[in-house]
Structure formats: C-alpha cells, structure tokens
Scaffold this active site. Structure first.
Site, short mmCIF file in Angstrom:
data_model
loop_
_atom_site.label_atom_id
_atom_site.label_comp_id
_atom_site.label_asym_id
_atom_site.label_seq_id
_atom_site.Cartn_x
_atom_site.Cartn_y
_atom_site.Cartn_z
N GLU A 121 7.15 2.16 9.75
CA GLU A 121 6.93 1.21 8.65
C GLU A 121 6.72 2.03 7.39
O GLU A 121 5.65 2.63 7.20
CB GLU A 121 5.72 0.32 8.94
N CYS B 217 2.99 -0.80 0.10
CA CYS B 217 4.43 -0.64 0.35
C CYS B 217 5.22 -1.86 -0.10
O CYS B 217 6.41 -1.75 -0.41
CB CYS B 217 4.68 -0.36 1.83
#
Length: 492
Positions: A259, A293
């Site tokens: 991720e 993110c």
C-alpha cells in the site's frame, strides 16, 4: 498544554517500554533511539532498535507459537480481539495523547484514528466465526473442499502518518485468522503505532510469542522480508520504499501486499457548490498536514471557476492556525521531521520557479509548514508530478471533462480520486475513466471506513487490497482438500 511523558496515565508509561521492544514480554535490545515530540523537540523516551538477528529470533519464535494459536477455538480468538477493542476504548485518553505528541496529530485526527482502530478490531473479531471455504463440485463418494488457511507468520511494516490504524488494519485480521505477526513500526512513531498495540494484546490475553513488536530501521525491514519463517509481508509506506520491499520479498517468494503513495486528483466541475468544494478540498489537502497517501495532491478545477476557487482557497489557507497540536487550538500540527519539511519546500520553490503562482503560504517555521496554495500548476511542474506529503493545494485548471480525465490519469500513481459536481451522472461518467483503486463521487479523496477493500494500482500498490472482505484474500491462502472413504486402485 505541556505534559511529561507519563502524565496521561500508567497504561503506556515509559517505565514499561523505555529502551525496549516487545518480544515475549518487554526486553531491551542492543541499541535504542529517542522518541521525539515533533512539535516541541522534546525527548519522550527511547525505543529499542531491532537488529537483523533480533528479527530472526522473533520470527522463529512467532512461527513456533503460530500453530497453537491457529488451533485455538475460533470463539477464543474472537474474544481476544474483542477484549483488545474494549481496552483501546478504556485507555482512549492515553492513546490519543501519544498520537498527538508523537505523530504530530491534531486531537480530532487522533480521536478519529483511534475510533477506526477500534472498528478494525471489532471487524476482525467477526472473522473467526465466518465461513472459511467452499464445498466444490466433485464425483460421487468424494468430498472436495476449498478452504482458507492461515499463512503462518505475517510481517507488517507500518508508516508514521496514521501509525496506529495502518498497523492495526493488518495486525488484527492477520491474528484473527490464525497467523502470528511480527510488526516493525516506523521508529519515529513506535509508541503510538507499535507499543500501544503490544499493550492492547498483552492485556487482552494473546498468547506469548504470537505478536512481536520491534522498531527498527531499513536493515530490520530487509531482514523481515528475507526471513524464511515469514510467509507474507504487508507494507504501507512510500513508493520508493515499497519497490525495495517488493524486490527483496519477491526474491524470497513471499506473499506481498504493498500500500504505497498517491498523486490523487480532486476534480471540481463548473457546476459544483463552491462552499462544499472549498470545504472538501480543505479537508482533502490539509488533514494531518497533507501527510496521507490519499491526500488531494492535484486539485483540478474547471477554468470557469478557477479564479474564484483559488481566491477562496487562499483565504481559507491564510486562516488555518498552525502550531503545537497538544494545545488543542490549531488546525494543523508539525510535519514529522525536517526532511519532510525540506521536501515540501523544495517542491513549492521549484514549482514557483517553473511558473506556478504562490497564492498562500509556502513558508515553514521549524517543522510547522503553513497551509499553502499554488495556482496555475501545469503538467511538468514539480507540484503536478511529485507526491508532496505536505499541506500544499496544487490547483490546475481544465476546460473540459475530457481534459480533466486526461490530467487525472497523467501519473503512474493510482490510489484515490474524487469528483465534486451537482450532476452525479456527469461525475460518474468521468469517474469510470479514472485508473484508481478508490473513487468518491461528491466527496474528497481521504476516505477509509474499515469495511471497504482499500488499495491502489500502478505506483500506488501491487493491485492488492486490505480491509473488509479483502482481508480473507490477504491474510490466508487457499487449500484444496479432498476426502474419500477409501483410497482408489489406480491402474499403474
């Protein structure tokens, strides 16, 4: 407010973990590093730094402990996870306080992070009692089953920005389905993102050896990726670091969940409600100082409304207070360290030199970086191309829906995108063309509700997802099993 490290209470007192790691109890290792409060520069304690040998020892111990944990009745495994959730709620103030001080979170962000962490524990606690396979078609007299089995030992490497949740979203489901876990939290946030997890499961009754929490640097992470006792690596962090993790873990044939970063587009169409567009952009860009993110790294605004939008974003940015989040009076806290400040500053300065306009902010005082607005950002400029991981609204105008799609897709990243419009149909038509793992119509880019599969494509990850129904895919492996009453006689 100014507090001493243990002022919040004894549950996470530094006397428990100072200069230690968690591996069959709390124990000192060879080296340690200071725990620094980024808002003040104060030292709050120290955490042990695991060496490759420490990782090897913990991984072997985890493998030895895993079989008994996997064989533990499902309702007992579920009870441990429910107890951990209960303890997280009971120790809410201490955990939130550490998130504020160690990671630079404002209190509402820290409270939200704890809330989704508790939710992740509750969701994971339901997994042991769920169906774990399928009965497949087969010939008469033979039972054919596809069933989910634990991987064994899962290595989790977690980041600094949402340190508690981004570790727990992997640790909890991995434990729930019968794995052991070796967690390497970011050494900058090892108390709130590692030792709080160790304390929760220690008090919840998780058997010794099933969970190890060892802060460490790149050598510890590399050792985890290579260790023969570790069957899977779940990594959350930057794309550059993820590529290294993927290379090392892939060479050792580990199952891998990456991720990674994002250059996420928030698209504001010309029919958008301006107040809602500004509110969503402010949240998507400036939450946790942009160190997420999913942060809106590109704000694509229709040229008909771009000037007004820029003016109002600059006004909003100029009125967002920045300071010590422990004071409770600020909207933004510090960036995690000077390196991140330098990175964000460099991108802003290079973009201005390339022709972007600085409409607000752009300056840092220590680790405090003011809310920044750049307008007139074009492809090729640093602010358009690079992940900033700082509080910078990078505004790019577009003239048509087709151009918005082209601009949003003009990146190797593919994590999150959002579209603001009064026309849901128009927004969905645009969204269908975006190469992302997460898509939000009439919302901003920063969203995670635990029950959803979460993951990106391209430079944002390896196409895997974590969370909700995806957890069964991530933290188990299929086993095909057939059963006959008697073995057949084969002709050879």
């Amino acid at each position: 407010m100014t507090t001493t490290p243990d002022a919040a209470g004894p549950w996470l007192a530094s006397t428990t973990w100072n200069s230690k790691a968690f591996s069959r109890g709390w124990r000192a290792l060879g080296k340690s590093s200071d725990v620094i409060e980024p808002a003040t520069g104060r030292t709050l304690g120290a955490v042990a730094n695991a060496s490759p040998d420490d990782i090897a020892s913990a991984s072997a111990d985890a493998r030895a402990a895993q079989a008994a944990w996997a064989a533990t009745p499902y309702d007992q495994r579920a009870a441990v996870l429910r107890k951990a959730a209960e303890l997280a709620g009971a120790n809410r103030e201490e955990i939130v306080d550490w998130l504020v001080r160690e990671s630079g979170s404002i209190r509402p962000k820290a409270e939200f992070e704890l809330a989704v962490t508790i939710k992740a524990l509750h969701e994971a606690s339901a997994m042991p009692s769920q169906a774990q396979g399928q009965v497949l078609p087969s010939e008469p007299g033979r039972l054919s089953i596809a069933r989910r089995r634990p991987i064994g030992v899962v290595g989790v490497i977690s980041p600094f920005n949402f340190p508690l949740y981004l570790a727990m979203r992997a640790v909890a489901p991995a434990l729930a389905v019968g794995n052991a876990v070796v967690l390497k939290p970011d050494p900058r946030t090892s108390v709130c993102g590692g030792f709080s997890i160790a304390r929760l499961f220690e008090d919840a009754g998780l058997p010794a050896g099933v969970l190890h929490v060892l802060p460490g640097g790149g050598d510890a992470g590399e050792a985890l990726c290579k260790d023969p006792n570790v069957g899977m690596i779940q990594f959350t962090g930057s794309t550059a670091a993820g590529r290294r993790v993927g290379k090392v873990a892939g060479e050792h044939l580990k199952k891998l969940s990456l991720e990674l970063g994002g250059k996420n587009s928030l698209i504001v169409l010309d029919d958008a409600d301006m107040d809602l567009a500004i509110a969503n952009t402010t949240w998507g860009v400036y939450l946790h100082q942009g160190q997420i993110c999913m942060s809106a790294g590109r704000v694509l605004v229709h040229s008909k409304i771009a000037d007004e939008f820029t003016r109002r974003m600059a006004e909003k940015a100029n009125n967002l207070p920045v300071g010590d989040p422990a004071s409770g009076q600020v909207a933004m806290g510090p960036l995690i360290n000077q390196g991140q400040v330098d990175h964000a500053s460099d991108i802003v300065h290079r973009s201005v030199a390339q022709g972007a306009k600085l409409a607000a902010g752009g300056e840092a005082k220590g680790l405090f970086f003011g809310a920044t607005v750049l307008s007139g950002v074009k492809p090729g400029m640093a602010a358009f191309e690079e992940e900033i991981f700082g509080p910078v609204a990078s505004i790019t105008p577009f003239d048509s829906d087709e151009e918005a799609v082209r601009l949003a897709n003009q990146t190797d990243f593919g994590l999150s995108a959002a579209i603001i419009s009064r026309s849901v149909g128009r927004a969905m038509a645009i969204g269908e063309q975006l190469r992302v793992g997460l898509l939000h119509i009439n919302d901003q880019t920063v969203n995670d509700e635990v029950v959803n599969p979460f993951g990106g494509v391209g430079a944002s990850g390896n196409g895997t997802s974590i969370g909700g129904p995806a957890n069964w895919e991530e933290f188990t492996q299929w086993q095909w099993m057939t059963v006959k009453d008697a073995a057949p006689r084969y002709p050879l």
